[in-house]
Design a protein around this motif. Structure first.
Motif, PDB file in Angstrom:
ATOM      1  N   ALA A  77       0.817  -1.216   0.000  1.00 37.06           N
ATOM      2  CA  ALA A  77       0.000   0.000   0.000  1.00 37.06           C
ATOM      3  C   ALA A  77       0.850   1.266   0.000  1.00 37.06           C
ATOM      4  O   ALA A  77       0.597   2.199  -0.759  1.00 37.06           O
ATOM      5  CB  ALA A  77      -0.941  -0.007   1.201  1.00 37.06           C
ATOM      6  N   LYS A  78       1.878   1.335   0.847  1.00 32.79           N
ATOM      7  CA  LYS A  78       2.697   2.547   0.927  1.00 32.79           C
ATOM      8  C   LYS A  78       3.512   2.745  -0.351  1.00 32.79           C
ATOM      9  O   LYS A  78       3.676   3.875  -0.820  1.00 32.79           O
ATOM     10  CB  LYS A  78       3.627   2.472   2.143  1.00 32.79           C
ATOM     11  CG  LYS A  78       4.477   3.716   2.380  1.00 32.79           C
ATOM     12  CD  LYS A  78       3.610   4.944   2.625  1.00 32.79           C
ATOM     13  CE  LYS A  78       4.413   6.130   3.154  1.00 32.79           C
ATOM     14  NZ  LYS A  78       5.434   6.616   2.232  1.00 32.79           N
ATOM     15  N   ALA A  79       4.027   1.653  -0.918  1.00 33.58           N
ATOM     16  CA  ALA A  79       4.788   1.760  -2.159  1.00 33.58           C
ATOM     17  C   ALA A  79       3.901   2.281  -3.285  1.00 33.58           C
ATOM     18  O   ALA A  79       4.325   3.102  -4.107  1.00 33.58           O
ATOM     19  CB  ALA A  79       5.386   0.402  -2.532  1.00 33.58           C
ATOM     20  N   TRP A  80       2.666   1.808  -3.334  1.00 36.48           N
ATOM     21  CA  TRP A  80       1.741   2.292  -4.363  1.00 36.48           C
ATOM     22  C   TRP A  80       1.388   3.760  -4.126  1.00 36.48           C
ATOM     23  O   TRP A  80       1.372   4.573  -5.059  1.00 36.48           O
ATOM     24  CB  TRP A  80       0.468   1.453  -4.382  1.00 36.48           C
ATOM     25  CG  TRP A  80      -0.526   1.919  -5.405  1.00 36.48           C
ATOM     26  CD1 TRP A  80      -0.327   2.022  -6.751  1.00 36.48           C
ATOM     27  CD2 TRP A  80      -1.858   2.364  -5.171  1.00 36.48           C
ATOM     28  NE1 TRP A  80      -1.466   2.496  -7.381  1.00 36.48           N
ATOM     29  CE2 TRP A  80      -2.417   2.712  -6.431  1.00 36.48           C
ATOM     30  CE3 TRP A  80      -2.649   2.485  -4.024  1.00 36.48           C
ATOM     31  CZ2 TRP A  80      -3.728   3.184  -6.562  1.00 36.48           C
ATOM     32  CZ3 TRP A  80      -3.951   2.956  -4.161  1.00 36.48           C
ATOM     33  CH2 TRP A  80      -4.481   3.298  -5.412  1.00 36.48           C
ATOM     34  N   ALA A  81       1.139   4.118  -2.868  1.00 33.53           N
ATOM     35  CA  ALA A  81       0.815   5.508  -2.549  1.00 33.53           C
ATOM     36  C   ALA A  81       1.945   6.442  -2.972  1.00 33.53           C
ATOM     37  O   ALA A  81       1.711   7.518  -3.532  1.00 33.53           O
ATOM     38  CB  ALA A  81       0.533   5.644  -1.052  1.00 33.53           C
ATOM     39  N   ASP A  82       3.184   6.034  -2.716  1.00 35.12           N
ATOM     40  CA  ASP A  82       4.338   6.840  -3.125  1.00 35.12           C
ATOM     41  C   ASP A  82       4.418   6.954  -4.649  1.00 35.12           C
ATOM     42  O   ASP A  82       4.745   8.010  -5.198  1.00 35.12           O
ATOM     43  CB  ASP A  82       5.636   6.224  -2.597  1.00 35.12           C
ATOM     44  CG  ASP A  82       5.789   6.379  -1.096  1.00 35.12           C
ATOM     45  OD1 ASP A  82       5.048   7.196  -0.504  1.00 35.12           O
ATOM     46  OD2 ASP A  82       6.640   5.685  -0.518  1.00 35.12           O
ATOM     47  N   SER A  83       4.130   5.856  -5.353  1.00 36.22           N
ATOM     48  CA  SER A  83       4.264   5.854  -6.815  1.00 36.22           C
ATOM     49  C   SER A  83       3.245   6.769  -7.482  1.00 36.22           C
ATOM     50  O   SER A  83       3.507   7.329  -8.554  1.00 36.22           O
ATOM     51  CB  SER A  83       4.123   4.427  -7.358  1.00 36.22           C
ATOM     52  OG  SER A  83       2.773   3.988  -7.356  1.00 36.22           O
ATOM     53  N   LEU A  84       2.079   6.951  -6.857  1.00 34.69           N
ATOM     54  CA  LEU A  84       1.046   7.801  -7.445  1.00 34.69           C
ATOM     55  C   LEU A  84       1.527   9.240  -7.641  1.00 34.69           C
ATOM     56  O   LEU A  84       1.013   9.952  -8.504  1.00 34.69           O
ATOM     57  CB  LEU A  84      -0.208   7.814  -6.552  1.00 34.69           C
ATOM     58  CG  LEU A  84      -1.194   6.664  -6.707  1.00 34.69           C
ATOM     59  CD1 LEU A  84      -2.321   6.816  -5.703  1.00 34.69           C
ATOM     60  CD2 LEU A  84      -1.750   6.610  -8.122  1.00 34.69           C
ATOM     61  N   ALA A  85       2.506   9.646  -6.850  1.00 36.71           N
ATOM     62  CA  ALA A  85       3.014  11.017  -6.953  1.00 36.71           C
ATOM     63  C   ALA A  85       3.676  11.281  -8.297  1.00 36.71           C
ATOM     64  O   ALA A  85       3.830  12.439  -8.696  1.00 36.71           O
ATOM     65  CB  ALA A  85       4.018  11.287  -5.827  1.00 36.71           C
TER      66      ALA A  85
END
Length: 260
Positions: A77-85
């Motif tokens: 989840a955190k890796a995906w959240a970071d990638s959205l940026a």
């Protein structure tokens, strides 16, 4: 995960990063599949936790629209959240100006594809809570909601009046509605942040939630609403530098829900 698989993680992370940056997404997926077969899914999870978020963004962007991908299924989840940026980094000005809806639909295909890639409700909530806890995530959800503002306000009205008894029924079967409801259920704060990003004047009042929307796209809305184009530009301004992305701490993000 075994010591053998841990010792191979740096090499696998480097391999995947180089393949993605070279545009060889199919070969990167093959590397993930071989790692999963040899070491288990946790090896893929660890690689996705360690490669730069801009690389994750490039990789996942190649599997939108229902294409199956191990990375889509396993990205933390955190890796995906970071990638959205980083999704807005490649949007050209002329496309934002001339066809903002096309970009928004592509972003929707990506976010919807990741969030609903499995039937695991706990994972879905983790993904939504992590993404909506960031400024860029709030803007990304607002972009999706800007494609169906009438329906989003109907959902807001339902939440105000029904709370945990939310049915999710609106006057439209727009695909954005299930995503909006899932976000509200995953994170009360995340839902509010996205709602305020789209409707800066929004307050939790039934009067505003019942606001009328004209069918004429050229007619000004009754109250302040950011357009899809404006939100696309806002998201692009939030793209971090590579240096700041590398220094971002990777801590897990939890989120309470409206209905917990």
């Amino acid at each position: 995960m075994s010591d053998d698989s841990k010792s191979n993680l740096p090499a696998l992370s480097k391999q995947v990063t180089e393949l993605v940056l070279a545009g060889s997404l199919g070969h990167a997926e093959q590397a993930f599949a071989e790692a999963a077969d040899q070491y288990g899914d946790l090896a893929v999870v660890e690689v996705l936790n360690n490669i730069p978020p801009q690389v994750t963004a490039l990789h996942l962007a190649g599997f939108d629209g229902g294409k199956m991908s191990l990375a889509t299924l396993l990205v933390p989840a955190k890796a995906w959240a970071d990638s959205l940026a980083f999704f807005a980094a490649t949007w050209p000005d002329d496309l934002i100006e001339d066809d903002p809806e096309r970009i928004a639909e592509s972003l929707f295909a990506h976010i919807h594809g990741v969030v609903f890639s499995t039937d695991d409700e706990e994972r879905r909530h983790e993904l939504l809570a992590a993404a909506s806890a960031t400024d860029h995530g709030s803007t990304a959800f607002a972009i999706l909601f800007s494609m169906a503002p009438r329906e989003i306000l109907e959902v807001a009205g339902e939440i105000i009046s029904k709370g945990p008894y939310l049915t999710g029924q609106t006057s439209s079967d727009n695909d954005v509605v299930p995503l909006a409801i899932a976000l509200a259920q995953a994170s009360e704060d995340g839902w509010d942040r996205a709602l305020f990003e789209l409707f800066p004047e929004f307050r939790h009042s039934a009067d505003l939630a019942d606001a009328e929307f004209s069918d004429d796209p050229d007619e000004e809305p009754a109250f302040l609403q950011r357009s899809t184009k404006e939100l696309l530009y806002r998201l692009r301004k939030q793209v971090p530098s590579t240096r700041s992305a590398r220094s971002t701490s990777r801590r897990s993000v939890g989120g309470g829900g409206l209905f917990s």
